[in-house]
Structures are given as structure tokens and as C-alpha cells.
Design an enzyme around this catalytic site. Structure first.
Site, mmCIF file in Angstrom:
data_model
loop_
_atom_site.group_PDB
_atom_site.id
_atom_site.type_symbol
_atom_site.label_atom_id
_atom_site.label_comp_id
_atom_site.label_asym_id
_atom_site.label_seq_id
_atom_site.Cartn_x
_atom_site.Cartn_y
_atom_site.Cartn_z
ATOM 1 N N LYS A 1 35.652 -10.238 -19.488
ATOM 2 C CA LYS A 1 35.841 -9.496 -18.231
ATOM 3 C C LYS A 1 37.317 -9.131 -18.084
ATOM 4 C CE LYS A 1 33.839 -9.973 -13.610
ATOM 5 N NZ LYS A 1 33.307 -10.955 -12.655
HETATM 6 O O1 G3P Z 1 31.389 -10.375 -8.868
HETATM 7 C C1 G3P Z 1 32.345 -10.131 -7.865
HETATM 8 C C2 G3P Z 1 32.166 -11.085 -6.775
HETATM 9 O O2 G3P Z 1 32.406 -12.388 -7.202
HETATM 10 C C3 G3P Z 1 32.918 -10.773 -5.548
HETATM 11 O O3 G3P Z 1 32.087 -11.124 -4.525
HETATM 12 O O4 G3P Z 1 31.497 -11.713 -2.243
HETATM 13 O O5 G3P Z 1 33.765 -12.334 -3.178
HETATM 14 O O6 G3P Z 1 33.217 -9.976 -2.637
HETATM 15 P P1 G3P Z 1 32.676 -11.297 -3.076
#
Ligand code: G3P
Length: 217
Positions: A87
Site C-alpha cells: 500500500k
Molecule cells: O481504509 C481506509 C480506512 O481505514 C479509513 O477509514 O473510517 O478512518 O476514515 P476511516
């Protein structure tokens, strides 16, 4: 559409995997830190444990942000296990690194995508996956699903094989709308996946069936 789970929590990964519908796992430095994973050896071992649990792609994010750092880390991560996808953030050196990895047959997930232009560059560089963060766009009053639609159109126009991995998915309607738009993958924690099961008519219908089945005995 593939379902990935977005966590580094082993219990949650095992629970999702036991459902039989899990296609892979995504992690990031914040999710790894949340589990208290630190130090190179522990980090690499944690990725290996995840690969043992799930039969699918496991995204492991580079920490460095220069080209040289990303290449070194990415090669090491890719050599760890065939399921690992490297990634890489969408920055200038990240695009160069994705191009390098794609020429070497190392699969990549280009992360922190917030615009169609970023997704176009990632595909041009040969990314395997691109990760638009739809929930975080919604957080700042911008339609995250619109970005998924834009990327779908662009990739279909030119036949890009890069898969759209909708990330920062927060609830069941995000998942359903991603499926309608044609995202290739959604990644989210377990609760939004489980909430797809929920319907009050299913609950009341089942209750009635259970009651009536007693009469059949
Ligand atoms: O895969 C990306 C993710 O981990 C971000 O999620 O909910 O932190 O915006 P969030």
C-alpha cells in the site's frame, strides 16, 4: 464485488473470515498502532498471521514517504508472503514507486485517494487497487460516492484494470451504493457488513416460523 475487512484486529478478522464471505484485508499505520503493533519484526509477523487467517489479498502500507524508502519497504513486504499487496500513498514519489512495483510484478494499493485525478494517475502508473476514502469525503460535506462514480467512469472509458477499492466505508448504505456503482471491492470494519443482514421483517418472520414450527412437532 469483493469484501475486504479494514482492521488489524485478529479477532475481528477471524470473525469476518468465519462468515465465509471475506476476500481480503486492508490495514494502515493507524489500524496497526491501534492494535499496539510496533517494531519491524512484530509488524511483519502480524502481517504473516493475517495471511494465515485469510485466503486473499492483505494490504500492508509502507511507512516511508521517499521513493527509496518506499521501494525498500515495499520489496521487503512483497517478499514476505504472496498475499501481500504493497500500500502506497498518492504522492509524487508514491506514483514513481507504484510504476516501479508494477514493472516488477509487485501488486500495489494506492491509498489516500480523494480525487478522480489522483485515481487516474494511480491507474496510469499500474496500481492493482486504488483506495478512495469515501467516508472521509462525506465528513467534509463532499459526496464520497460521487468520487467512486467518477473513477468508475474514467476506468471504464479507457479499460484500466486497476480495481476500485472503496475505503473509509462506514455503514451498510455505503456498501449497497458501492455495489450499485460498480466498485470492485469495499473495505470496512465488521459492523457495516453485519448490518447488511438486518431487517425487522426477517426478525418478525423468523419469530413466527419458530412459533409455528412448534405446532409441527
Ligand atoms: O481504509 C481506509 C480506512 O481505514 C479509513 O477509514 O473510517 O478512518 O476514515 P476511516
Amino acid at each position: 464485488m469483493k469484501f475486504f475487512i479494514d482492521t488489524a484486529n485478529l479477532a475481528m478478522i477471524e470473525e469476518a473470515n468465519a462468515l465465509g464471505i471475506l476476500d481480503g484485508v486492508t490495514t494502515n499505520p493507524s489500524l496497526m498502532a491501534k492494535e499496539g503493533i510496533s517494531g519491524k519484526e512484530n509488524i511483519l509477523n502480524h502481517y504473516l498471521t493475517i495471511c494465515d487467517i485469510v485466503d486473499g489479498d492483505v494490504s500492508a502500507e509502507v511507512i516511508g514517504i521517499t521513493y527509496d524508502e518506499m521501494i525498500k519497504e515495499g520489496e521487503e513486504l512483497a517478499a514476505l508472503h504472496p498475499q501481500i499487496v504493497v500500500k502506497v500513498p498518492i504522492i509524487k514519489d508514491g506514483i514513481k514507486a507504484i510504476k516501479y512495483f508494477s514493472q516488477k510484478g509487485i501488486r500495489t494499493n494506492c491509498t489516500l485517494i480523494f480525487s478522480a485525478g489522483q485515481a487516474l494517475l494511480a491507474a496510469k502508473a499500474g496500481a492493482t487497487y486504488v483506495s478512495p476514502f469515501l467516508g472521509r469525503l462525506d465528513d467534509v460535506s463532499t459526496d464520497g460516492l460521487n468520487l467512486i462514480e467518477e473513477i468508475r467512469t474514467i476506468y471504464d472509458n479507457f479499460g484500466f484494470e486497476t480495481q476500485i477499492l472503496a475505503a473509509s466505508v462506514r455503514h451498510s448504505m455505503h456498501i449497497i451504493n458501492c455495489a450499485k456503482i460498480g466498485a470492485d471491492v469495499v473495505t470496512c470494519p465488521l459492523p457495516p457488513i453485519l448490518s447488511l443482514l438486518k431487517h425487522p421483517l426477517t426478525d418478525s418472520g423468523l419469530e413466527q416460523f419458530i412459533k409455528d414450527s412448534q405446532k409441527m412437532k
